[in-house]
Design an enzyme around this catalytic site. Sequence first.
Site, short mmCIF file in Angstrom:
data_model
loop_
_atom_site.label_atom_id
_atom_site.label_comp_id
_atom_site.label_asym_id
_atom_site.label_seq_id
_atom_site.Cartn_x
_atom_site.Cartn_y
_atom_site.Cartn_z
N HIS A 1 1.14 -1.32 -0.58
CA HIS A 1 0.54 0.19 0.01
C HIS A 1 1.00 1.08 -0.06
CE1 HIS A 1 -3.37 2.82 1.95
NE2 HIS A 1 -3.55 2.02 0.68
N ASP B 1 -5.04 5.69 4.64
CA ASP B 1 -6.37 5.62 3.67
C ASP B 1 -7.44 6.66 5.02
OD1 ASP B 1 -6.31 4.13 1.53
OD2 ASP B 1 -6.82 3.11 2.26
N HIS C 1 -12.91 7.18 1.02
CA HIS C 1 -11.89 7.40 1.94
C HIS C 1 -10.93 8.61 1.04
CE1 HIS C 1 -10.17 4.55 -0.79
NE2 HIS C 1 -9.15 4.89 -0.25
N HIS D 1 -6.76 8.40 -0.31
CA HIS D 1 -5.54 7.88 0.25
C HIS D 1 -5.29 9.24 -0.41
CE1 HIS D 1 -2.69 5.00 -2.29
NE2 HIS D 1 -2.61 5.30 -2.44
ZN LIG Z 1 -4.88 3.40 -0.41
#
Ligand SMILES: [Zn+2]
Length: 213
Positions: free
Chosen positions: A95, A99, A174, A176
């Site tokens: 990742h 987030d 969300h 990111h």
């Molecule tokens: Zn993310």
Amino acid sequence: MTAFLAIGIWLSLAAGGGQTVVTPEPIPAPRAIPCYSLEAPARIVEGWWDRELDSYRIPLDSIPSRTHLRFTEDASVPYGAELRSRFGGRRGRKHKGVDIPVPTGTKVTAVFGGTVRLSAYHNGYGNVVIIRHPSGIETCYAHLHKRLVSRGDVVEAGQVIATSGSTGRSTGPHLHLETNYCGRHFDPEFLIDFSTGTLRAREFMLRREMLIK
Ligand SMILES: [Zn+2]
């Protein structure tokens, strides 16, 4: 056979003594781009500088082992909520950011002042904005509902650049957020305390081993 060989040697001598006449055009290497520079050379701008998420394509070993970053302004991030997903390992895939759980339509502000390098739609990232900062790092904002800036725009820290959403490959609303250097990613939590929305330090030593692709 001997005659053919003799003719072949004669032709090759006539063409320049047997030297290779055609040399392949060298492909311009992007490693000359200083990551700390706000502007890129024109040939890069014409190519993929303002079109791709990673416009650097620099081998990891040519990134400085240590980069001293200085920040003169406060960070501006949504804060207070527990991060939904942190940087790093996630089911075998890395990742590349954090987030932040915010509902669709939440104002997204530039973390620092800088220049918008990219404002576009991307299959995975959805609506995405990338801002280059004078420190040399970039911040990337993905899965946006609406983008409110265009490439080349100069923005201030805290300026609204977009609204958050769930576009692209996203499992729900969300923001990111990535912090990037030379096309690599490092943990935004090194820099920002998301429980308070403040910088952890004004000066920051970014080490090469903190960077992931
Ligand atoms: Zn993310």
